[in-house]
Motif scaffolding. Structure first.
Motif, mmCIF file in Angstrom:
data_model
loop_
_atom_site.group_PDB
_atom_site.id
_atom_site.type_symbol
_atom_site.label_atom_id
_atom_site.label_comp_id
_atom_site.label_asym_id
_atom_site.label_seq_id
_atom_site.Cartn_x
_atom_site.Cartn_y
_atom_site.Cartn_z
ATOM 1 N N ALA A 96 0.853 -1.181 0.000
ATOM 2 C CA ALA A 96 0.000 0.000 0.000
ATOM 3 C C ALA A 96 0.891 1.234 0.000
ATOM 4 O O ALA A 96 1.976 1.230 0.579
ATOM 5 N N MET A 129 -4.563 3.685 5.111
ATOM 6 C CA MET A 129 -3.351 2.899 5.310
ATOM 7 C C MET A 129 -3.219 2.448 6.763
ATOM 8 O O MET A 129 -2.839 1.306 7.036
ATOM 9 N N LEU A 133 -2.797 -1.374 8.015
ATOM 10 C CA LEU A 133 -1.630 -1.716 8.827
ATOM 11 C C LEU A 133 -2.046 -2.370 10.139
ATOM 12 O O LEU A 133 -1.497 -3.395 10.541
ATOM 13 N N VAL A 138 -1.321 -5.912 4.938
ATOM 14 C CA VAL A 138 -0.334 -5.591 3.914
ATOM 15 C C VAL A 138 1.055 -5.982 4.409
ATOM 16 O O VAL A 138 1.329 -5.958 5.606
ATOM 17 N N CYS A 141 4.018 -0.807 3.579
ATOM 18 C CA CYS A 141 3.453 0.439 3.093
ATOM 19 C C CYS A 141 4.593 1.405 2.809
ATOM 20 O O CYS A 141 5.564 1.461 3.562
ATOM 21 N N SER A 143 4.975 5.264 2.714
ATOM 22 C CA SER A 143 4.106 6.333 3.195
ATOM 23 C C SER A 143 4.855 7.634 3.413
ATOM 24 O O SER A 143 6.006 7.655 3.825
#
Length: 292
Positions: A96, A129, A133, A138, A141, A143
Motif C-alpha cells: 500500500a 493505510m 496496517l 499488507v 506500506c 508512506s
C-alpha cells in the motif's frame, strides 16, 4: 466457536450491513444471519444493535471485534510462516502507498531480483493505510508522512524536498527559488485532503500565514504535472515526482524546511516472508542510490 463464525463476524462488523457482507462473502444472507446468531448464542450476548439490514456494533461487539481480529491475524501469520518454511513461496506481495512516484522504479528493480513474485498495490489515504496496517493486511506500506503506532514498524528511507511547479509562461518561471509568502494569491492544483503531502503542505503554508487556494483537488498525484502544464494552476510537487516536461519550471522554496519524509511501514507482528525481506532490501537500496 468456529473459525467460520469469526470470519463472518469480522465481515459484518466492518461493513455493518448484512446484505453487503453476504455479497462480499459470496453466501446467502440467511446463511450469514444464522451464523452470526449462533455466535451470539455461543457468547450469550448480542454483538450488534439491529435496525433492519443495518447493524451497529454494541459494546459487547466492539470488545469482541478486537479479540477476533487478533485471533484471525495470528492464524493467518501462522499459515504464511508455514508456507514460507515449506518453500511454498507466497505468490503475491501486498503493498500500500500514499506516495507512488518512486514505486515504478522500485517494482522494476524488485522484479529483476524476484521475477517469480507478483504484487498487489493500493493507493490509499493516510487513514486508510493505518486501517490496513493495524489489521496486518499488507506486507509493506510506502508512506509520507511516517506513521507511528503500537503495532507499526517505521523506517524512514528518504528525505524528499517539495518543489513548486509553475508553467513556463508563469510570472515566476524565470526564478530558481521563491518564498512561501509570495504564493499567497496563487491558484493551486493538488491532491485531496487526507493524502500526506497535501496535509503537510497545508500545515506549513498556514504557519507562513496563508491557506493555499485550490482550483483542483484529486486523488491522482501523477495528473498534477499535466494540469500545471495546461496552466490550470501551480502545484507543490515532491522532487521524486518531478517530470521532465518542457513547459514546466520547478522552483525551490526559500527559508522553509518544505520536505517530506518517506517511510517504509509494516506491522510489528506480521510474519515477514523471504520475498518481503528482499523487497525491503530493494527499497532501501533504491533510496540510497538516489540520495548520492
Amino acid at each position: 466457536m468456529e473459525l467460520l463464525q469469526l470470519q463472518y463476524f469480522l465481515a459484518v462488523a466492518r461493513l455493518e450491513h448484512m446484505t453487503e457482507a453476504a455479497r462480499n462473502l459470496h453466501v446467502t444472507q440467511s446463511s450469514l444471519s444464522k451464523t452470526i446468531q449462533r455466535l451470539e448464542e455461543d457468547l450469550g450476548v448480542p454483538l450488534f444493535d439491529r435496525s433492519g439490514r443495518r447493524l451497529r456494533l454494541n459494546e459487547f461487539g466492539s470488545k469482541f471485534l478486537l479479540r477476533a481480529e487478533r485471533a484471525l491475524f495470528e492464524l493467518e501469520q501462522g499459515k504464511q510462516e508455514i508456507s514460507d518454511l515449506s518453500k511454498q513461496e507466497h505468490s503475491t506481495l501486498e503493498l500500500a502507498v500514499t506516495t507512488a512516484s518512486t514505486l515504478p522504479n522500485i517494482l522494476r528493480e524488485f522484479r529483476k531480483k524476484r521475477p517469480d513474485i507478483q504484487f498487489h498495490v493500493q493507493m490509499l489515504t493516510t487513514q486508510e493505510m493505518v486501517t490496513l496496517l493495524n489489521r496486518g493486511e499488507v506486507d509493506y506500506c510506502l508512506s509520507s508522512p511516517p506513521l507511528t503506532g503500537e503495532n507499526i514498524e517505521c523506517q524512514i528511507v528518504f528525505i524528499d524536498p517539495i518543489l513548486v511547479a509553475v508553467p513556463k509562461e508563469h510570472r515566476l518561471a524565470d526564478r530558481s527559488s521563491i518564498s512561501l509568502t509570495e504564493l499567497r494569491d496563487e491558484r493551486f492544483v493538488g491532491v485531496k485532503k487526507g493524502f500526506g503531502t497535501r496535509d503537510l503542505v497545508d500545515s506549513i503554508c498556514q504557519s507562513a500565514g496563508f491557506s493555499p487556494i485550490y482550483v483542483y483537488e484529486g486523488d491522482e498525484p501523477a495528473r498534477l504535472s499535466a494540469l500545471v502544464e495546461a496552466e490550470i494552476g501551480i502545484a507543490f510537487i515532491p522532487s521524486t515526482a518531478r517530470f521532465s516536461r518542457e513547459h514546466i519550471k520547478y522552483l525551490q522554496v526559500q527559508n522553509h524546511e518544505l520536505v517530506r519524509e518517506i517511510a517504509l511501514l509494516s506491522h510489528k507482528s506480521r510474519y515477514i516472508s523471504q520475498a518481503a525481506l528482499e523487497f525491503r532490501e530493494v527499497v532501501v537500496e533504491y533510496f540510497e542510490s538516489i540520495s548520492q
